[in-house]
Design a protein around this motif. Structure first.
Motif, PDB file in Angstrom:
ATOM      1  N   LEU A 199      49.309 -26.356 -41.502  1.00 63.21           N
ATOM      2  CA  LEU A 199      49.333 -24.858 -41.151  1.00 63.21           C
ATOM      3  C   LEU A 199      50.735 -24.462 -40.607  1.00 63.21           C
ATOM      4  O   LEU A 199      51.208 -25.347 -39.777  1.00 63.21           O
ATOM      5  N   ARG A 200      51.182 -23.189 -40.534  1.00 63.12           N
ATOM      6  CA  ARG A 200      52.169 -22.588 -39.957  1.00 63.12           C
ATOM      7  C   ARG A 200      51.549 -21.897 -38.997  1.00 63.12           C
ATOM      8  O   ARG A 200      50.276 -21.320 -38.766  1.00 63.12           O
ATOM      9  N   ARG A 201      52.545 -21.085 -37.980  1.00 63.72           N
ATOM     10  CA  ARG A 201      51.937 -20.257 -36.885  1.00 63.72           C
ATOM     11  C   ARG A 201      51.096 -19.235 -37.540  1.00 63.72           C
ATOM     12  O   ARG A 201      50.158 -18.712 -36.999  1.00 63.72           O
ATOM     13  N   GLY A 202      51.608 -18.470 -38.610  1.00 63.62           N
ATOM     14  CA  GLY A 202      51.090 -17.392 -39.089  1.00 63.62           C
ATOM     15  C   GLY A 202      49.739 -17.596 -39.475  1.00 63.62           C
ATOM     16  O   GLY A 202      48.482 -16.925 -39.454  1.00 63.62           O
ATOM     17  N   ASP A 203      49.440 -18.971 -40.253  1.00 61.06           N
ATOM     18  CA  ASP A 203      48.100 -19.265 -40.534  1.00 61.06           C
ATOM     19  C   ASP A 203      47.211 -19.588 -39.510  1.00 61.06           C
ATOM     20  O   ASP A 203      46.029 -19.341 -39.571  1.00 61.06           O
TER      21      ASP A 203
ATOM     22  N   ARG B 195      49.284 -31.372 -33.712  1.00 64.57           N
ATOM     23  CA  ARG B 195      49.117 -32.480 -34.469  1.00 64.57           C
ATOM     24  C   ARG B 195      47.951 -32.009 -35.732  1.00 64.57           C
ATOM     25  O   ARG B 195      48.268 -32.364 -36.853  1.00 64.57           O
ATOM     26  N   LEU B 196      47.069 -31.483 -35.246  1.00 64.52           N
ATOM     27  CA  LEU B 196      46.097 -30.854 -36.075  1.00 64.52           C
ATOM     28  C   LEU B 196      46.743 -29.949 -36.980  1.00 64.52           C
ATOM     29  O   LEU B 196      46.316 -29.786 -38.207  1.00 64.52           O
ATOM     30  N   ALA B 197      47.562 -28.784 -36.656  1.00 67.74           N
ATOM     31  CA  ALA B 197      48.105 -28.014 -37.349  1.00 67.74           C
ATOM     32  C   ALA B 197      49.017 -28.671 -38.547  1.00 67.74           C
ATOM     33  O   ALA B 197      48.966 -28.365 -39.645  1.00 67.74           O
ATOM     34  N   THR B 198      49.802 -29.618 -38.022  1.00 65.91           N
ATOM     35  CA  THR B 198      50.572 -30.469 -39.011  1.00 65.91           C
ATOM     36  C   THR B 198      49.710 -31.121 -40.096  1.00 65.91           C
ATOM     37  O   THR B 198      50.193 -31.083 -41.076  1.00 65.91           O
TER      38      THR B 198
ATOM     39  N   ALA C 267      49.476 -29.201 -21.773  1.00 66.34           N
ATOM     40  CA  ALA C 267      50.396 -29.717 -22.652  1.00 66.34           C
ATOM     41  C   ALA C 267      49.754 -30.547 -23.507  1.00 66.34           C
ATOM     42  O   ALA C 267      50.016 -30.703 -24.750  1.00 66.34           O
ATOM     43  N   LEU C 268      48.616 -31.339 -22.869  1.00 65.28           N
ATOM     44  CA  LEU C 268      47.762 -32.142 -23.802  1.00 65.28           C
ATOM     45  C   LEU C 268      46.982 -31.374 -25.011  1.00 65.28           C
ATOM     46  O   LEU C 268      47.083 -31.946 -26.221  1.00 65.28           O
ATOM     47  N   LEU C 269      46.581 -30.083 -24.693  1.00 65.68           N
ATOM     48  CA  LEU C 269      45.713 -29.530 -25.680  1.00 65.68           C
ATOM     49  C   LEU C 269      46.604 -28.953 -26.639  1.00 65.68           C
ATOM     50  O   LEU C 269      46.522 -28.937 -27.994  1.00 65.68           O
ATOM     51  N   ILE C 270      48.058 -28.684 -26.171  1.00 62.76           N
ATOM     52  CA  ILE C 270      48.999 -28.123 -27.176  1.00 62.76           C
ATOM     53  C   ILE C 270      49.652 -29.158 -28.040  1.00 62.76           C
ATOM     54  O   ILE C 270      49.602 -28.981 -29.523  1.00 62.76           O
ATOM     55  N   GLN C 271      49.472 -30.428 -27.507  1.00 66.15           N
ATOM     56  CA  GLN C 271      50.020 -31.515 -28.538  1.00 66.15           C
ATOM     57  C   GLN C 271      48.836 -31.564 -29.590  1.00 66.15           C
ATOM     58  O   GLN C 271      49.380 -32.005 -30.719  1.00 66.15           O
ATOM     59  N   ARG C 272      47.749 -31.514 -29.056  1.00 68.66           N
ATOM     60  CA  ARG C 272      46.604 -31.952 -30.119  1.00 68.66           C
ATOM     61  C   ARG C 272      46.555 -30.961 -31.122  1.00 68.66           C
ATOM     62  O   ARG C 272      46.283 -30.980 -32.333  1.00 68.66           O
ATOM     63  N   ALA C 273      46.693 -29.324 -30.601  1.00 67.92           N
ATOM     64  CA  ALA C 273      46.644 -28.321 -31.630  1.00 67.92           C
ATOM     65  C   ALA C 273      47.783 -28.614 -32.559  1.00 67.92           C
ATOM     66  O   ALA C 273      47.494 -28.378 -33.771  1.00 67.92           O
TER      67      ALA C 273
ATOM     68  N   ARG D 124      47.717 -40.988 -26.700  1.00 73.77           N
ATOM     69  CA  ARG D 124      47.003 -42.158 -26.122  1.00 73.77           C
ATOM     70  C   ARG D 124      46.234 -41.607 -24.846  1.00 73.77           C
ATOM     71  O   ARG D 124      44.941 -41.947 -24.741  1.00 73.77           O
ATOM     72  N   ALA D 125      46.639 -40.460 -24.296  1.00 76.92           N
ATOM     73  CA  ALA D 125      45.914 -39.711 -23.300  1.00 76.92           C
ATOM     74  C   ALA D 125      44.706 -39.118 -23.923  1.00 76.92           C
ATOM     75  O   ALA D 125      43.523 -39.179 -23.411  1.00 76.92           O
ATOM     76  N   TRP D 126      44.856 -38.519 -24.997  1.00 76.07           N
ATOM     77  CA  TRP D 126      43.802 -37.910 -25.758  1.00 76.07           C
ATOM     78  C   TRP D 126      42.692 -38.783 -26.236  1.00 76.07           C
ATOM     79  O   TRP D 126      41.662 -38.590 -25.880  1.00 76.07           O
ATOM     80  N   VAL D 127      42.830 -39.867 -26.732  1.00 75.28           N
ATOM     81  CA  VAL D 127      41.952 -40.961 -27.166  1.00 75.28           C
ATOM     82  C   VAL D 127      41.441 -41.761 -25.970  1.00 75.28           C
ATOM     83  O   VAL D 127      40.172 -42.121 -26.200  1.00 75.28           O
ATOM     84  N   ASP D 128      41.982 -41.679 -24.952  1.00 76.16           N
ATOM     85  CA  ASP D 128      41.403 -42.426 -23.770  1.00 76.16           C
ATOM     86  C   ASP D 128      40.264 -41.597 -23.063  1.00 76.16           C
ATOM     87  O   ASP D 128      39.565 -41.937 -22.224  1.00 76.16           O
ATOM     88  N   LEU D 129      40.168 -40.095 -23.450  1.00 68.76           N
ATOM     89  CA  LEU D 129      39.035 -39.249 -23.044  1.00 68.76           C
ATOM     90  C   LEU D 129      37.967 -39.311 -23.778  1.00 68.76           C
ATOM     91  O   LEU D 129      37.933 -39.704 -25.062  1.00 68.76           O
ATOM     92  N   THR D 130      36.742 -39.163 -23.155  1.00 70.78           N
ATOM     93  CA  THR D 130      35.582 -39.079 -23.886  1.00 70.78           C
ATOM     94  C   THR D 130      35.523 -37.806 -24.628  1.00 70.78           C
ATOM     95  O   THR D 130      36.258 -36.913 -24.417  1.00 70.78           O
ATOM     96  N   GLY D 131      34.697 -37.705 -25.636  1.00 70.36           N
ATOM     97  CA  GLY D 131      34.797 -36.382 -26.403  1.00 70.36           C
ATOM     98  C   GLY D 131      34.418 -35.451 -25.645  1.00 70.36           C
ATOM     99  O   GLY D 131      34.609 -34.154 -25.706  1.00 70.36           O
ATOM    100  N   PHE D 132      33.093 -35.695 -24.843  1.00 62.56           N
ATOM    101  CA  PHE D 132      32.748 -34.565 -23.679  1.00 62.56           C
ATOM    102  C   PHE D 132      33.917 -34.094 -22.749  1.00 62.56           C
ATOM    103  O   PHE D 132      34.098 -32.921 -22.419  1.00 62.56           O
ATOM    104  N   GLN D 133      34.842 -35.092 -22.258  1.00 61.77           N
ATOM    105  CA  GLN D 133      35.872 -34.578 -21.498  1.00 61.77           C
ATOM    106  C   GLN D 133      36.761 -33.758 -22.540  1.00 61.77           C
ATOM    107  O   GLN D 133      37.549 -32.765 -21.730  1.00 61.77           O
TER     108      GLN D 133
END
Length: 157
Positions: free
Chosen positions: A130-134, A123-126, A115-121, A34-43
């Motif tokens: 992708l696995r960590r090595g990938d 979710r995209l990896a999942t 933490a927000l950037l890590i959560q996003r990363a 929810r926090a991610w989508v509440d931000l603008t793309g530029f933010q």
């Protein structure tokens, strides 16, 4: 038959455009999605730029962030950047401190912003299966591509 008169109170449900520094809701957002989508793309890109500048040991001043953001956007002005950074500070995702040289501000991610950037990363990896090595391999390939692009631009001059 004459046309119907429009009433003065007919707003047609139009709302003014959102501002970067618009009022925040009273309750804090605890769900990263929810926090991610509440931000603008530029933010979102500002968060990534701050993280990228830290990783590359570059200044996280407005000028340093503008240089990083101009890889994605043709031009970025301080007039556009600073209200968005203030909004990120207000959300608790970024912290600002006054720098020593020429009293320029410098920005850093807070724990919540990181933490927000890590959560996003994650979710995209999942999503991309992708696995960590990938991810490490993809990072290395992206770095090689960026270096090649810089060399190419330098050679063109």
């Amino acid at each position: 038959m004459p046309p119907k008169a429009m009433h003065d109170d007919d707003s047609r449900d139009l709302e003014p455009p959102a501002r970067a520094d618009a009022s925040l809701p009273d309750d804090p957002i605890t769900d990263g999605r929810r926090a991610w989508v509440d931000l603008t793309g530029f933010q979102r890109d500002c968060l990534e730029a701050i993280a990228r500048c830290k990783r590359d040991d570059r200044p996280r001043s407005p000028a340093g962030l503008i240089a990083t953001l101009e890889r994605r956007y043709p031009t970025v002005s301080r007039a556009r950047l600073e209200p968005n950074l203030r909004a990120l500070v207000a959300r608790g995702l970024v912290a600002r401190r006054e720098g020593l040289p020429a009293r320029l501000p410098a920005y850093r991610l807070t724990g919540a912003g990181h933490a927000l950037l890590i959560q996003r990363a994650e979710r995209l990896a999942t999503l991309c299966e992708l696995r960590r090595g990938d991810i490490d391999t993809a990072d290395e390939e992206a770095d090689r591509g960026e270096r090649a692009d810089r060399t190419e631009r330098r050679d063109e001059r």
